[in-house]
Design a protein around this motif. Structure first.
Motif, PDB file in Angstrom:
ATOM      1  N   GLY A 167      11.674 -13.657  -2.474  1.00 49.27           N
ATOM      2  CA  GLY A 167      12.005 -13.795  -1.063  1.00 49.27           C
ATOM      3  C   GLY A 167      12.670 -15.120  -0.764  1.00 49.27           C
ATOM      4  O   GLY A 167      12.897 -15.936  -1.651  1.00 49.27           O
ATOM      5  N   ARG A 168      12.975 -15.313   0.559  1.00 53.37           N
ATOM      6  CA  ARG A 168      13.670 -16.537   0.936  1.00 53.37           C
ATOM      7  C   ARG A 168      12.723 -17.559   1.563  1.00 53.37           C
ATOM      8  O   ARG A 168      13.011 -18.746   1.590  1.00 53.37           O
ATOM      9  N   ILE A 169      11.627 -17.059   2.159  1.00 56.52           N
ATOM     10  CA  ILE A 169      10.700 -17.962   2.824  1.00 56.52           C
ATOM     11  C   ILE A 169       9.353 -17.266   2.963  1.00 56.52           C
ATOM     12  O   ILE A 169       9.278 -16.035   2.886  1.00 56.52           O
ATOM     13  N   ASP A 170       8.284 -18.058   3.141  1.00 55.08           N
ATOM     14  CA  ASP A 170       6.946 -17.491   3.286  1.00 55.08           C
ATOM     15  C   ASP A 170       6.880 -16.555   4.493  1.00 55.08           C
ATOM     16  O   ASP A 170       7.499 -16.806   5.524  1.00 55.08           O
ATOM     17  N   VAL A 171       6.082 -15.480   4.362  1.00 56.85           N
ATOM     18  CA  VAL A 171       6.026 -14.504   5.452  1.00 56.85           C
ATOM     19  C   VAL A 171       5.396 -15.076   6.728  1.00 56.85           C
ATOM     20  O   VAL A 171       5.570 -14.525   7.809  1.00 56.85           O
ATOM     21  N   VAL A 172       4.653 -16.205   6.606  1.00 57.95           N
ATOM     22  CA  VAL A 172       4.000 -16.750   7.804  1.00 57.95           C
ATOM     23  C   VAL A 172       5.014 -17.346   8.782  1.00 57.95           C
ATOM     24  O   VAL A 172       4.701 -17.595   9.933  1.00 57.95           O
ATOM     25  N   PRO A 285      17.539 -11.328  -0.214  1.00 60.30           N
ATOM     26  CA  PRO A 285      18.305 -10.415   0.634  1.00 60.30           C
ATOM     27  C   PRO A 285      19.770 -10.817   0.787  1.00 60.30           C
ATOM     28  O   PRO A 285      20.223 -11.137   1.877  1.00 60.30           O
ATOM     29  N   GLY A 286      20.523 -10.779  -0.300  1.00 63.58           N
ATOM     30  CA  GLY A 286      21.944 -11.128  -0.246  1.00 63.58           C
ATOM     31  C   GLY A 286      22.789  -9.922  -0.594  1.00 63.58           C
ATOM     32  O   GLY A 286      22.285  -8.793  -0.676  1.00 63.58           O
TER      33      GLY A 286
END
Lengths: 336, 322
Positions: A167-172, A285-286
């Motif tokens: 992923g690109r960043i933490d889901v929080v 997601p690219g």
């Protein structure tokens, strides 16, 4: 000069025709069609299938479909995705910043590791360091990207737990899409720890994607540097009594960089094609992940349009490298 | 007073002795000519004086002193302070000896800045002075020229300007005119000799041109296969050579073949790493060779002022003394 640019540009036209033909036919050669994929395991009746085919225009002969596709492209219309019904171009533009961000960080990694490594290997040629750099870069160059990605993930994410898995960043964090670049958006969001989370997510994918370009840059820098170090003007510089580091950084590197810059320009193609595998492994997601998914969904317009745009970018970058080289080196400009 | 003094200097690459125990000295204001065929160790010996011999090359000597300072034992950084300021060198091929990426001005000022320092304005002023000194027209505009915009002669003048930038006491010129055409050769040599006289530098002139050495050098050293085979005052060595090799070199000059059909040549080549003869290194090529020469290596005879390395040095008639 204009003649030179014009000549290069005229060569681009057949390339474009080739790309449209190839993507158009290859995706249709894969068994299964978009309707069957959309229907999934439930299946679809022959009548309904024919009806949908007619609706989407798949009942027409291939050359007619190709003609429609090319006329669309020439008018700047890449078609709509069969799955999301969104225009291919706008989907591409939404996802492209993620790929750019990844490719940019990979390029930074490749240059900032590859250049010094190649340089030091050349200066200390024949030593353990030189042999290690050359072995490592050869291994990196020949290793399959997905395997390398899984290996790093297993070591650093699973076993050591230093980096996130995907992923690109933490889901929080919920980050508003302002520029599309997570590094920028996470700062703009003002949320605590969002930026460091974005950076942590970028580390492994950048290393994986940057490994091949890094290997190429390191080897190129080394050989170019070795050649320059044996030049007479390096002996002159040393005869002036200049410190050894200054001879290398100022006198040798400047000359050695000329061929390396060309190679760096050519790595853009490798970065974009490598992004397809890297993004898939890291769920990034690219456009790479987008293209892979569209192939498995038989989303014809997305595959055709996406590949066409990526190919265009690679062609443009190569053209720019050619032209800058023509400007730098008059001998290339004048040769037929 | 002797400026540079070396005793039994050797430069080895693995088992190969490129320079084999040579000894000589250079005095202040003296022009020393070093002559010999290609591969006789002239360049390697002078590069070793500059500390420019790289691994795997090894330099060893019983003595290597410059103005009574031991060059071999001093730390690298201290030696670099001498290299390029007190001892400077110009090279064979001026067209490739200047860095193509930097302007002439940058390359001259770099030498000044490294050893003397000064403000930007002073350095630029000094660089223009130097270019004027070496006879470059329109020196101010030449400062911003790149090396590829200069001719060979001009490049060599720039190289000389860089070399004399810090007023060296000893200048080593390694075949400074070999790559230039004949008319320019004379100009560059005149320039070098003028500068040498004006600044009272010691000048080591390495060349193939015997006539030039005879004309400008005070003393001459003849090298063969890494060894000094003969040395002495230029006039003596050329008028009455004591070593068969010197005699052969002089005989090979086109001038001495005037009126004959063919030029005289010494057959064979300088021995390399794998074909070094057992006794005298010249024995396979020497016209006066004896069995003694083939088996026993001769030692240097005479004083440091006039030495010859031969079992049977030639007499004034040019014949081996019995």
């Amino acid at each position: 000069m204009f003649q030179f640019i014009f000549r290069r540009l005229s060569l681009v036209i057949p390339t474009f025709i080739g790309i449209t033909l190839l993507t158009f036919t290859l995706i249709r050669l894969i068994p299964g069609d978009p309707i069957e994929v959309m229907a999934g395991e439930r299946g679809v009746s022959a009548e309904r299938h024919a009806e949908l085919s007619a609706q989407l225009g798949f009942d027409q002969p291939l050359y007619v479909q190709y003609f429609h596709y090319v006329t669309g492209v020439l008018q700047g219309d890449l078609g709509n995705s069969l799955v999301t019904k969104e225009p291919v171009l706008s989907e591409f533009l939404t996802l492209f910043p993620a790929t750019i961000e990844l490719a940019f960080c990979a390029a930074i990694f490749a240059i900032f590791v590859g250049l010094p490594a190649g340089m030091i290997a050349a200066v200390k040629r024949g030593t353990l360091f030189d042999h290690s750099v050359m072995t490592f870069s050869l291994t990196g160059y020949s290793m399959p990207i997905f395997w390398w990605a899984l290996l790093l993930m297993l070591i650093f994410s699973v076993t050591l737990g230093w980096t996130p898995v995907s992923g690109r960043i933490d889901v929080v964090y919920w980050i508003d899409d302002v520029t599309g670049f997570m590094l920028v958006d996470s700062i703009l969001s003002g949320e605590d720890g969002a930026f460091s989370s974005a950076v942590a997510h970028l580390i492994l994918p950048s290393i994986v994607l940057g490994t091949i370009p890094m290997a190429v840059i390191a080897r190129m820098t080394r050989s170019s540097m070795l050649e320059v170090l044996s030049e007479d003007y390096i002996r002159t510089a040393r005869a002036k009594g200049i410190a050894p580091w200054r001879v290398i950084i100022i006198h040798a590197l400047r000359n050695a960089l000329i061929p390396v810059i060309t190679v760096i320009g050519l790595q853009v193609g490798i970065l974009l094609s490598g992004a397809i595998l890297t993004e898939t492994v890291f769920a990034w997601p690219g456009i790479g992940k987008w293209l892979i998914e569209s192939i498995s969904r038989r989303d014809y317009p997305v595959v055709q349009g996406g590949i066409l745009i990526v190919a265009t970018i690679i062609i443009v970058v190569n053209l720019m490298v050619d032209i800058t080289y023509g400007i730098v080196n008059p001998r290339i400009r004048h040769s037929r | 007073m002797s400026l540079l003094k070396l005793e039994n200097l050797s430069v080895t690459f693995g088992n190969f002795r490129a320079v084999d125990q040579i000894s000589y000295s250079v005095n202040e204001g003296e022009v020393l000519g070093i002559v010999g065929e290609s591969g006789s160790g002239k360049s390697v010996s002078s590069l070793s004086l500059m500390g420019l011999i790289d691994y795997p090359g090894k330099v060893s000597a019983d003595q290597l002193t410059f103005m009574d300072q031991d060059l071999l034992s001093m730390p690298e950084a201290q030696r670099r302070k001498i290299t390029g300021s007190d001892i400077a060198m110009i090279f064979q091929d001026p067209m490739t000896s200047l860095n193509p990426c930097f302007t002439v001005g940058y390359q001259i000022i770099e030498a000044l800045k490294t050893h003397q320092g000064g403000t930007k304005k002073e350095l630029k002023h000094r660089a223009i002075e130097l270019l004027t000194l070496v006879g470059i027209p329109a020196p101010e505009s030449r400062l911003s020229a790149y090396p590829h915009q200069l001719s060979g002669g001009m490049s060599q003048r720039v190289m000389i300007a860089i070399a004399i930038a810090c007023n060296p006491k000893l200048l080593i010129a390694d075949e400074p005119t070999t790559a230039l055409d004949v008319t320019i050769q004379a100009q560059i040599i005149d320039l070098l000799i003028d500068l040498q006289k004006e600044k009272q530098m010691g000048l080591v002139l390495i060349t193939h041109d015997l006539a030039l050495v005879a004309e400008v050098a005070h003393r001459v050293i003849v090298m063969y296969a890494g060894q000094i085979v003969e040395s002495g005052p230029a006039s003596e060595v050329f008028s009455a050579p004591k070593h068969p090799y010197t005699q052969a070199l002089l005989a090979s000059l086109p001038e001495s073949a005037a009126g004959r059909a063919r030029l005289q040549a010494l057959p064979g080549v300088v021995p390399g790493q794998y074909d070094r003869p057992k006794g005298c290194l010249l024995s396979p090529r020497c016209p006066y060779v004896t069995d003694h020469c083939r088996n026993v290596e001769p030692t240097s005879q005479g004083s440091l002022e006039r030495q010859v390395k031969c079992h049977t040095p030639l007499n004034t008639q040019g014949r081996p003394a019995a």
